[in-house]
Design a protein around this motif. Structure first.
Motif, PDB file in Angstrom:
ATOM      1  N   ARG A  93       2.945 -23.320  12.813  1.00 34.37           N
ATOM      2  CA  ARG A  93       2.605 -24.592  13.468  1.00 34.37           C
ATOM      3  C   ARG A  93       3.159 -24.670  14.882  1.00 34.37           C
ATOM      4  NH1 ARG A  93       3.983 -26.752   8.293  1.00 34.37           N
ATOM      5  NH2 ARG A  93       6.021 -27.355   9.103  1.00 34.37           N
ATOM      6  N   TRP A  94       4.226 -23.921  15.159  1.00 33.58           N
ATOM      7  CA  TRP A  94       4.874 -23.992  16.470  1.00 33.58           C
ATOM      8  C   TRP A  94       4.587 -22.783  17.340  1.00 33.58           C
ATOM      9  CZ3 TRP A  94       6.845 -28.460  18.023  1.00 33.58           C
ATOM     10  CH2 TRP A  94       7.249 -29.395  17.073  1.00 33.58           C
ATOM     11  N   GLY A  95       3.737 -21.890  16.900  1.00 37.43           N
ATOM     12  CA  GLY A  95       3.458 -20.695  17.695  1.00 37.43           C
ATOM     13  C   GLY A  95       2.485 -19.790  16.971  1.00 37.43           C
ATOM     14  N   PRO A  96       2.472 -18.502  17.323  1.00 37.11           N
ATOM     15  CA  PRO A  96       1.566 -17.556  16.659  1.00 37.11           C
ATOM     16  C   PRO A  96       1.820 -17.490  15.157  1.00 37.11           C
ATOM     17  CG  PRO A  96       2.534 -16.593  18.641  1.00 37.11           C
ATOM     18  CD  PRO A  96       3.255 -17.870  18.402  1.00 37.11           C
ATOM     19  N   GLU A  97       0.759 -17.245  14.435  1.00 38.77           N
ATOM     20  CA  GLU A  97       0.866 -17.171  12.976  1.00 38.77           C
ATOM     21  C   GLU A  97       1.743 -16.001  12.555  1.00 38.77           C
ATOM     22  OE1 GLU A  97      -2.056 -16.657   9.060  1.00 38.77           O
ATOM     23  OE2 GLU A  97      -2.848 -16.529  11.095  1.00 38.77           O
ATOM     24  N   VAL A  98       2.585 -16.224  11.549  1.00 39.02           N
ATOM     25  CA  VAL A  98       3.392 -15.172  10.950  1.00 39.02           C
ATOM     26  C   VAL A  98       2.659 -14.690   9.705  1.00 39.02           C
ATOM     27  CG1 VAL A  98       5.619 -14.555   9.941  1.00 39.02           C
ATOM     28  CG2 VAL A  98       5.517 -16.174  11.843  1.00 39.02           C
ATOM     29  N   VAL A  99       2.111 -13.495   9.771  1.00 38.22           N
ATOM     30  CA  VAL A  99       1.294 -12.968   8.671  1.00 38.22           C
ATOM     31  C   VAL A  99       2.186 -12.627   7.492  1.00 38.22           C
ATOM     32  CG1 VAL A  99      -0.339 -11.192   7.983  1.00 38.22           C
ATOM     33  CG2 VAL A  99      -0.371 -12.078  10.319  1.00 38.22           C
ATOM     34  N   ALA A 100       1.867 -13.163   6.333  1.00 38.60           N
ATOM     35  CA  ALA A 100       2.675 -12.929   5.138  1.00 38.60           C
ATOM     36  C   ALA A 100       2.362 -11.561   4.537  1.00 38.60           C
ATOM     37  CB  ALA A 100       2.407 -14.015   4.109  1.00 38.60           C
ATOM     38  N   PRO A 101       3.381 -10.883   3.999  1.00 34.24           N
ATOM     39  CA  PRO A 101       3.129  -9.607   3.306  1.00 34.24           C
ATOM     40  C   PRO A 101       2.579  -9.858   1.910  1.00 34.24           C
ATOM     41  CG  PRO A 101       5.457 -10.150   3.210  1.00 34.24           C
ATOM     42  CD  PRO A 101       4.798 -11.241   4.023  1.00 34.24           C
ATOM     43  N   GLU A 102       2.405  -8.785   1.158  1.00 33.05           N
ATOM     44  CA  GLU A 102       1.999  -8.924  -0.237  1.00 33.05           C
ATOM     45  C   GLU A 102       3.075  -9.685  -1.015  1.00 33.05           C
ATOM     46  OE1 GLU A 102      -0.834  -8.022  -1.698  1.00 33.05           O
ATOM     47  OE2 GLU A 102      -1.609  -7.415   0.262  1.00 33.05           O
ATOM     48  N   PRO A 103       2.675 -10.471  -2.015  1.00 28.83           N
ATOM     49  CA  PRO A 103       3.669 -11.248  -2.773  1.00 28.83           C
ATOM     50  C   PRO A 103       4.772 -10.349  -3.341  1.00 28.83           C
ATOM     51  CG  PRO A 103       1.452 -11.935  -3.345  1.00 28.83           C
ATOM     52  CD  PRO A 103       1.307 -10.716  -2.481  1.00 28.83           C
ATOM     53  N   PRO A 104       6.037 -10.647  -3.035  1.00 25.86           N
ATOM     54  CA  PRO A 104       7.143  -9.805  -3.531  1.00 25.86           C
ATOM     55  C   PRO A 104       7.427 -10.083  -5.004  1.00 25.86           C
ATOM     56  CG  PRO A 104       8.004 -11.604  -2.208  1.00 25.86           C
ATOM     57  CD  PRO A 104       6.512 -11.706  -2.143  1.00 25.86           C
ATOM     58  N   PRO A 105       8.115  -9.173  -5.683  1.00 26.59           N
ATOM     59  CA  PRO A 105       8.399  -9.350  -7.118  1.00 26.59           C
ATOM     60  C   PRO A 105       9.499 -10.392  -7.339  1.00 26.59           C
ATOM     61  CG  PRO A 105       9.428  -7.339  -6.319  1.00 26.59           C
ATOM     62  CD  PRO A 105       8.604  -7.876  -5.180  1.00 26.59           C
ATOM     63  N   THR A 106       9.527 -10.946  -8.547  1.00 29.20           N
ATOM     64  CA  THR A 106      10.583 -11.897  -8.922  1.00 29.20           C
ATOM     65  C   THR A 106      11.504 -11.315  -9.997  1.00 29.20           C
ATOM     66  OG1 THR A 106       9.072 -12.910 -10.529  1.00 29.20           O
ATOM     67  CG2 THR A 106       9.176 -13.885  -8.326  1.00 29.20           C
ATOM     68  N   ARG A 107      11.172 -10.151 -10.516  1.00 33.15           N
ATOM     69  CA  ARG A 107      12.073  -9.493 -11.473  1.00 33.15           C
ATOM     70  C   ARG A 107      13.210  -8.849 -10.710  1.00 33.15           C
ATOM     71  NH1 ARG A 107       8.693  -5.810 -15.485  1.00 33.15           N
ATOM     72  NH2 ARG A 107      10.853  -5.496 -16.244  1.00 33.15           N
ATOM     73  N   LEU A 108      14.409  -9.001 -11.201  1.00 29.15           N
ATOM     74  CA  LEU A 108      15.609  -8.607 -10.460  1.00 29.15           C
ATOM     75  C   LEU A 108      15.606  -7.118 -10.141  1.00 29.15           C
ATOM     76  CD1 LEU A 108      18.317  -9.398  -9.277  1.00 29.15           C
ATOM     77  CD2 LEU A 108      19.357  -9.005 -11.527  1.00 29.15           C
ATOM     78  N   ARG A 109      15.250  -6.287 -11.092  1.00 25.42           N
ATOM     79  CA  ARG A 109      15.314  -4.832 -10.864  1.00 25.42           C
ATOM     80  C   ARG A 109      14.339  -4.413  -9.766  1.00 25.42           C
ATOM     81  NH1 ARG A 109      14.980  -1.049 -16.057  1.00 25.42           N
ATOM     82  NH2 ARG A 109      16.940  -2.184 -16.392  1.00 25.42           N
ATOM     83  N   LEU A 110      13.141  -4.975  -9.765  1.00 28.56           N
ATOM     84  CA  LEU A 110      12.167  -4.634  -8.723  1.00 28.56           C
ATOM     85  C   LEU A 110      12.552  -5.252  -7.377  1.00 28.56           C
ATOM     86  CD1 LEU A 110       8.841  -5.106 -10.736  1.00 28.56           C
ATOM     87  CD2 LEU A 110      10.015  -2.965 -10.182  1.00 28.56           C
ATOM     88  N   ALA A 111      13.129  -6.458  -7.427  1.00 35.79           N
ATOM     89  CA  ALA A 111      13.494  -7.137  -6.185  1.00 35.79           C
ATOM     90  C   ALA A 111      14.594  -6.389  -5.433  1.00 35.79           C
ATOM     91  CB  ALA A 111      13.931  -8.561  -6.481  1.00 35.79           C
ATOM     92  N   LEU A 112      15.477  -5.711  -6.161  1.00 38.31           N
ATOM     93  CA  LEU A 112      16.584  -5.011  -5.513  1.00 38.31           C
ATOM     94  C   LEU A 112      16.111  -3.876  -4.614  1.00 38.31           C
ATOM     95  CD1 LEU A 112      19.192  -4.887  -8.443  1.00 38.31           C
ATOM     96  CD2 LEU A 112      19.239  -6.328  -6.396  1.00 38.31           C
TER      97      LEU A 112
END
Length: 401
Positions: free
Chosen positions: A64-83
């Motif tokens: 909203r305040w400048g150029p769009e920040v393109v989001a990456p692919e949705p990250p995991p929520t499982r702890l082992r994968l998130a690490l």
């Protein structure tokens, strides 16, 4: 003042996400501390979802305040994968920075305008304040006379000076971690670049097909019809030459006139494909010729020391020609300016007029065709045309493509 006002607004909105970042950071810290006893393992997915949701909210805020920040692919929520997930690691680094530095900058951004209003208006209400109340927003000093009150007002002017000079930079500093760490990684950038190139290639093919149809219509409806007319007139003159020499001579004159008109139209069509003036006089001479023939008085300022690729110069020529045509037809301007600069391997064009403004790309004013020509070279176009004017068309083209 608009830059300072936008900076204060950005800092204030950043304070909201920074406060939430501080809460999420505490939540993650508690999760990490309690993980050995098992409670943290149960809390980890919820904490990670909160982290990802907050990062998405920050991307929206920065957009909203400048150029769009393109989001990456949705990250995991499982702890082992998130690490081992790079996106989650970048979000954690952003969380720490935004919850600390971003939070402090947000507090300062809110404190400054409040202090500026309080101190600069102090002489208006200081007599109604309690007798021994602090006079300044910094928490020291008391006012017992008008000179004391005016000194506080000078402090308020100092706050305003700080707001004007520092808040835009502070807002940029607060946003920098989010723009650097929450944007998509190189792989996503490459995918977006492929999508962008696919779109520009489609636009280039569409523009090419449109140009071919225009040339075909010009040749078929104009030049071809005149040449057919010449053939008919010559045949009639040949049949009349024996019995009516005067009538045959008149037909030959008409045939000659039609042939000259056909030749003139053929030259016009050929010039619309690649104007010879570009090869003869270069871009500067070609733009000067357009300005000289413009219905609106036009000034040209060209600083392009080296020649660009022929296709780029042709695109620049046609863009300026179409823009000046739009100025003459739609703007009601009294004067126009064309500027061309070559900087860092880029050709920068600017066409500005002092007309009524309100140019609409969807209104059939030729701007869509201009954008397609530019997209074919992977260039960019920006248009500023507020109601009441002025209208400014800026084009950025690569010189060598």
């Amino acid at each position: 003042m608009s830059g300072a006002g936008a900076g204060i607004g950005q800092l204030a909105s950043g304070l909201g996400t920074a406060l939430m970042a501080l809460l999420v950071l505490v939540w993650l810290a508690v999760t990490a501390v309690t993980s050995p006893v098992g409670a943290g393992l149960l809390m980890a997915p919820s904490a990670l979802r909160a982290l990802h949701a907050l990062a998405g909210r920050e991307r929206e805020r920065l957009g909203r305040w400048g150029p769009e920040v393109v989001a990456p692919e949705p990250p995991p929520t499982r702890l082992r994968l998130a690490l081992v997930d790079p996106t989650t690691r970048r979000e954690l680094r952003w969380l720490v920075r935004h919850a600390t530095l971003g939070f402090l900058l947000g507090l300062v951004g809110v404190f400054l305008p409040v202090s500026a209003v309080r101190d600069s208006t102090f002489p208006l209400w200081w007599r109604f304040a309690p007798k021994d109340a602090t006079s300044t927003s910094l928490g020291f000093g008391t006012a017992h006379s008008w000179p004391d009150a005016l000194a506080v007002a000078l402090l308020g002017l100092g706050w305003i000076t700080i707001i004007l000079g520092l808040t835009p930079g502070m807002a940029g500093l607060q946003a920098r971690p989010g723009r650097g760490l929450l944007a998509a990684g190189p792989e996503t950038d490459l995918s977006l670049r492929i999508v962008e190139l696919t779109a520009t290639r489609a636009a280039a093919l569409d523009a090419h097909a449109t140009e071919l149809r225009r040339i075909e219509r010009s040749l078929h409806d104009g030049t071809q019809n005149r040449i057919v007319g010449v053939t008919v007139l010559l045949g009639a003159a040949r049949r009349m030459v024996a019995r009516d020499p005067a009538g045959a001579d008149e037909l030959l004159e008409r045939a000659q006139s039609a042939a000259e008109q056909a030749l003139a139209e053929l030259r016009t069509v050929s010039r619309s494909i690649l104007p010879p003036v570009l090869a003869d006089r270069g871009l500067a001479g070609a733009l000067s010729g357009l300005a000289a023939n413009s219905a609106v008085p036009c000034r040209v300022d060209v600083d392009v020391p080296a020649r660009c690729a022929a296709s780029v110069e042709a695109t620049a020529y046609f863009v300026v020609a179409e823009a000046l045509t739009n100025v003459a037809k739609h703007s009601g301007a009294a004067h126009a300016t064309v500027t061309a600069r070559s900087r860092g391997g880029r050709l920068l064009l600017c066409v500005e007029d002092d007309g009524r403004g309100g140019a609409d790309e969807d209104g059939g004013s030729g701007l869509t065709g201009i954008r397609r020509r530019i997209a074919a070279h992977d260039g960019t176009l920006s248009l500023a045309s507020p109601p009441g004017g002025p209208t400014t068309l800026k084009v950025d083209l690569p010189c060598g493509s």
